[in-house]
Write a protein that holds these residues in place. Structure first.
Motif, short mmCIF file in Angstrom:
data_model
loop_
_atom_site.label_atom_id
_atom_site.label_comp_id
_atom_site.label_asym_id
_atom_site.label_seq_id
_atom_site.Cartn_x
_atom_site.Cartn_y
_atom_site.Cartn_z
N ASP A 139 0.87 -1.30 0.08
CA ASP A 139 0.06 0.00 -0.08
C ASP A 139 1.00 1.15 -0.02
O ASP A 139 1.49 1.43 0.93
CB ASP A 139 -0.82 -0.14 1.34
CG ASP A 139 -2.06 -0.99 1.21
OD1 ASP A 139 -2.32 -1.41 0.14
OD2 ASP A 139 -2.57 -1.21 2.07
N VAL A 140 0.87 2.02 -1.07
CA VAL A 140 1.37 3.37 -1.07
C VAL A 140 0.77 4.48 -0.29
O VAL A 140 1.11 5.30 0.42
CB VAL A 140 1.72 3.93 -2.75
CG1 VAL A 140 1.65 5.24 -2.51
CG2 VAL A 140 2.39 3.04 -3.38
N ASN A 141 -0.63 4.37 -0.39
CA ASN A 141 -1.53 4.96 0.58
C ASN A 141 -2.16 4.09 1.75
O ASN A 141 -2.61 3.20 1.34
CB ASN A 141 -2.53 5.70 -0.24
CG ASN A 141 -1.75 6.94 -1.33
OD1 ASN A 141 -1.30 7.79 -0.77
ND2 ASN A 141 -2.04 6.58 -2.49
N THR A 185 2.24 7.22 6.44
CA THR A 185 2.37 6.66 5.27
C THR A 185 3.83 6.46 4.89
O THR A 185 4.66 6.93 5.50
CB THR A 185 1.86 7.54 4.02
OG1 THR A 185 2.31 8.86 3.98
CG2 THR A 185 0.22 7.85 4.52
N PRO A 186 3.94 5.84 3.58
CA PRO A 186 5.58 5.63 3.22
C PRO A 186 5.88 6.90 2.89
O PRO A 186 7.22 7.21 3.14
CB PRO A 186 5.20 4.61 2.06
CG PRO A 186 4.12 3.68 2.45
CD PRO A 186 3.02 4.65 3.13
N LEU A 187 5.10 7.68 2.41
CA LEU A 187 5.72 9.15 2.08
C LEU A 187 6.19 9.90 3.14
O LEU A 187 7.11 10.63 3.00
CB LEU A 187 4.78 10.03 1.28
CG LEU A 187 5.44 11.30 0.78
CD1 LEU A 187 6.35 11.12 -0.38
CD2 LEU A 187 4.14 11.97 -0.21
N HIS A 230 1.25 7.74 -7.04
CA HIS A 230 -0.06 8.05 -6.58
C HIS A 230 -0.29 8.32 -5.00
O HIS A 230 -1.31 8.44 -4.53
CB HIS A 230 -1.18 7.86 -7.25
CG HIS A 230 -1.17 7.48 -8.76
ND1 HIS A 230 -1.13 8.63 -9.78
CD2 HIS A 230 -1.23 6.28 -9.43
CE1 HIS A 230 -1.05 8.19 -11.00
NE2 HIS A 230 -1.21 6.90 -10.92
N ALA A 231 1.07 8.56 -4.54
CA ALA A 231 0.94 8.89 -2.92
C ALA A 231 0.35 10.12 -2.77
O ALA A 231 0.65 11.19 -3.36
CB ALA A 231 2.48 8.78 -2.43
N PHE A 232 -0.51 10.11 -1.63
CA PHE A 232 -1.25 11.46 -1.55
C PHE A 232 -0.13 12.62 -0.89
O PHE A 232 0.32 12.12 0.28
CB PHE A 232 -2.35 11.08 -0.52
CG PHE A 232 -2.97 12.34 -0.15
CD1 PHE A 232 -3.36 13.55 -1.35
CD2 PHE A 232 -3.67 12.64 1.15
CE1 PHE A 232 -4.04 14.46 -0.84
CE2 PHE A 232 -4.43 13.55 1.54
CZ PHE A 232 -4.59 14.66 0.46
N ILE A 233 0.08 13.56 -1.45
CA ILE A 233 1.16 14.34 -0.88
C ILE A 233 0.77 14.82 0.49
O ILE A 233 1.98 15.29 1.13
CB ILE A 233 1.37 15.30 -2.28
CG1 ILE A 233 2.95 16.04 -1.78
CG2 ILE A 233 0.58 16.60 -2.01
CD1 ILE A 233 3.32 16.55 -2.94
N ASP A 234 -0.36 15.23 0.77
CA ASP A 234 -0.65 16.11 1.90
C ASP A 234 -1.26 14.92 2.80
O ASP A 234 -2.14 15.23 3.94
CB ASP A 234 -1.78 16.96 1.64
CG ASP A 234 -1.21 18.19 1.01
OD1 ASP A 234 0.18 18.62 1.40
OD2 ASP A 234 -1.70 18.97 -0.06
#
Length: 223
Positions: A116-118, A123-125, A144-148
């Motif tokens: 899961d990227v999101n 999160t991973p980001l 497509h990771a959610f930047i915010d």
């Protein structure tokens, strides 16, 4: 009488199975700690579950990435039986640890295995931004990771980059469209994070971005 005998046999068999499972678990985590890919390959071939967790609920792959046991980590990721979203007791995934440690190739492989990227919460980001790992940040954003994305207390990846990451990570997120005005539940913005951490370069980047944002606003405060 016969029923009691059967119960005794079942209990003995279960006890032997438990002892064997514990022995396999011990060998599994020793192989991880030692980055012993030969031993791990043998264990997996014998049927040991690649998703095994230790007594604290830490999955083997998460531990391998955390320990830097990358030969073993690659074997586990390659296992057809791996469940890449097996998380630890605090809901951290192997992809999050790969992002924090900067293991780009392994992060790619985990994403290819449908990690899961999101996800809700951290999160991973967030983790990639904390480590300032630009290539992984770019990879996650491309996926497509959610930047915010907001942690349970409303902290965003930009805030983590501003406090713990690098100016380059801050710049990347700003240029990719991160919301510089967001605040967490304590009312802190990314600029506040940078100031509290005494990250002068990041403070300057944030202040420049805020000035540019204000210049773009119309007379009524609209874009």
């Amino acid at each position: 009488m016969i029923r009691n005998v059967r119960k005794s046999i079942t209990a003995v068999a279960f006890g032997l199975f438990t002892v064997a499972a514990l022995a396999d678990s011990g060998a599994f985590f020793r192989a991880i700690k030692q980055d012993n890919d030969v031993a791990m390959r043998s264990l997996l071939a014998s049927g040991v579950d690649p998703n095994t967790k230790d007594e604290k609920g830490v999955p083997g792959l998460y531990m391998a990435l955390q320990e830097g046991s990358l030969r073993v980590a690659r074997l586990l990721i390659d296992s057809p039986r791996l469940k890449p979203e097996t998380r630890n007791a605090t809901d951290e995934s192997p992809l999050m640890m790969a992002a924090l440690k900067g293991h780009l190739d392994l992060a790619r492989q985990l994403i290819a295995r449908d990690a899961d990227v999101n996800k809700p919460g951290w999160t991973p980001l967030h983790y990639a931004a904390t480590g300032g790992h630009l290539d992984i940040m770019r990879l996650l954003l491309e996926e497509h990771a959610f930047i915010d994305a907001q942690s349970p207390n409303g902290t965003t990846p930009l805030m983590m980059a501003a406090s713990y990451g690098t100016p380059e990570a801050v710049k990347l997120l700003i240029e990719a469209g991160a919301d510089i005005h967001m605040r967490n539940q304590k009312g802190l913005s990314a600029l506040d994070f940078a100031r509290r951490a005494e990250r002068r370069d990041s403070v300057e980047l944030m202040e420049t971005a805020l000035r540019w944002s204000q210049q773009k606003q119309g007379p009524r405060g609209q874009w």
